[in-house]
Write a protein that holds these residues in place. Sequence first.
Motif, mmCIF file in Angstrom:
data_model
loop_
_atom_site.group_PDB
_atom_site.id
_atom_site.type_symbol
_atom_site.label_atom_id
_atom_site.label_comp_id
_atom_site.label_asym_id
_atom_site.label_seq_id
_atom_site.Cartn_x
_atom_site.Cartn_y
_atom_site.Cartn_z
ATOM 1 N N GLU A 66 86.969 -16.048 53.193
ATOM 2 C CA GLU A 66 86.464 -15.171 54.251
ATOM 3 C C GLU A 66 84.968 -15.362 54.455
ATOM 4 N N LYS A 67 84.229 -15.415 53.351
ATOM 5 C CA LYS A 67 82.786 -15.593 53.446
ATOM 6 C C LYS A 67 82.453 -16.939 54.068
ATOM 7 N N THR A 68 83.102 -17.978 53.620
ATOM 8 C CA THR A 68 82.843 -19.316 54.151
ATOM 9 C C THR A 68 83.213 -19.381 55.624
ATOM 10 N N GLY A 69 84.315 -18.805 55.980
ATOM 11 C CA GLY A 69 84.739 -18.798 57.379
ATOM 12 C C GLY A 69 83.755 -18.074 58.260
ATOM 13 N N GLU A 70 83.236 -16.968 57.761
ATOM 14 C CA GLU A 70 82.233 -16.226 58.532
ATOM 15 C C GLU A 70 80.977 -17.058 58.708
ATOM 16 N N LYS A 71 80.553 -17.722 57.657
ATOM 17 C CA LYS A 71 79.344 -18.530 57.750
ATOM 18 C C LYS A 71 79.549 -19.695 58.697
ATOM 19 N N LYS A 72 80.702 -20.348 58.622
ATOM 20 C CA LYS A 72 80.961 -21.483 59.501
ATOM 21 C C LYS A 72 80.980 -21.041 60.955
ATOM 22 N N SER A 73 81.655 -19.945 61.243
ATOM 23 C CA SER A 73 81.715 -19.490 62.628
ATOM 24 C C SER A 73 80.341 -19.007 63.093
ATOM 25 N N GLY A 74 79.544 -18.439 62.199
ATOM 26 C CA GLY A 74 78.188 -18.018 62.554
ATOM 27 C C GLY A 74 77.312 -19.212 62.895
ATOM 28 N N TRP A 75 77.409 -20.265 62.091
ATOM 29 C CA TRP A 75 76.631 -21.479 62.356
ATOM 30 C C TRP A 75 77.115 -22.168 63.619
ATOM 31 N N LYS A 76 78.408 -22.167 63.834
ATOM 32 C CA LYS A 76 78.966 -22.797 65.038
ATOM 33 C C LYS A 76 78.462 -22.075 66.287
ATOM 34 N N GLY A 77 78.477 -20.769 66.231
ATOM 35 C CA GLY A 77 77.993 -19.984 67.369
ATOM 36 C C GLY A 77 76.521 -20.232 67.645
ATOM 37 N N LEU A 78 75.729 -20.301 66.575
ATOM 38 C CA LEU A 78 74.301 -20.569 66.724
ATOM 39 C C LEU A 78 74.068 -21.958 67.293
ATOM 40 N N LEU A 79 74.822 -22.932 66.796
ATOM 41 C CA LEU A 79 74.690 -24.309 67.288
ATOM 42 C C LEU A 79 75.068 -24.404 68.762
ATOM 43 N N VAL A 80 76.143 -23.754 69.157
ATOM 44 C CA VAL A 80 76.552 -23.751 70.562
ATOM 45 C C VAL A 80 75.477 -23.102 71.429
ATOM 46 N N THR A 81 74.902 -22.003 70.971
ATOM 47 C CA THR A 81 73.836 -21.316 71.716
ATOM 48 C C THR A 81 72.620 -22.223 71.887
ATOM 49 N N ILE A 82 72.233 -22.915 70.826
ATOM 50 C CA ILE A 82 71.077 -23.827 70.899
ATOM 51 C C ILE A 82 71.354 -24.958 71.885
ATOM 52 N N ILE A 83 72.556 -25.530 71.845
ATOM 53 C CA ILE A 83 72.904 -26.615 72.764
ATOM 54 C C ILE A 83 72.867 -26.130 74.209
ATOM 55 N N ILE A 84 73.382 -24.945 74.464
ATOM 56 C CA ILE A 84 73.364 -24.385 75.827
ATOM 57 C C ILE A 84 71.925 -24.174 76.295
ATOM 58 N N LEU A 85 71.080 -23.618 75.425
ATOM 59 C CA LEU A 85 69.673 -23.404 75.794
ATOM 60 C C LEU A 85 68.952 -24.723 76.064
ATOM 61 N N LEU A 86 69.215 -25.735 75.256
ATOM 62 C CA LEU A 86 68.612 -27.058 75.500
ATOM 63 C C LEU A 86 69.065 -27.642 76.830
ATOM 64 N N ALA A 87 70.341 -27.480 77.156
ATOM 65 C CA ALA A 87 70.860 -27.987 78.435
ATOM 66 C C ALA A 87 70.209 -27.261 79.610
ATOM 67 N N ILE A 88 70.040 -25.952 79.496
ATOM 68 C CA ILE A 88 69.386 -25.179 80.562
ATOM 69 C C ILE A 88 67.931 -25.618 80.719
ATOM 70 N N THR A 89 67.235 -25.803 79.599
ATOM 71 C CA THR A 89 65.833 -26.242 79.635
ATOM 72 C C THR A 89 65.709 -27.622 80.270
#
Length: 163
Positions: free
Chosen positions: A15-38
Amino acid sequence: MSDTEVINTEDVNAEKTGEKKSGWKGLLVTIIILLAITAGAAIWYNQSLNKTPEHSLVVVTGGEEKVVDIDKLDLVSFSGTAVNGKGEQKDIEAEGIRLEDVIDSSDYSEVTVTSDDAYSADVKKEEMGEAWLEIEDGSARLYVFSDTNSKRNVKNVVRIEVK
């Protein structure tokens, strides 16, 4: 028998690992979207800039744009002393034209001079006697000799807006 609850540590770790992976995935997706917008905004901005023909200046007076061919200006020799932010002085001797002779107007309070990288500086009407455009190799550079700091020495001038 005791009332001890058995906890499966593998389930807790998963559960802990899954939460961390999904948290990092969400952050990575957000960063990629922001870079694309920029990147998209930067491309749009560069395409929206008014492109000035080589060896030219655009002078805007009363909303009307006039392209001035640098190579056809009547140049004179001028000299003065530029001072940088450290107080160091540099003697300038060059060929160019007074800024007020380029704008060809007497009805203004200030002029904004802009470079090809969008850096700009304002020159007030009472400072115009000390404002010169050095013309060299098809490019213009603003010098304001009354300055105690050379921040208004604009290189690669492409636009002059009379206000």
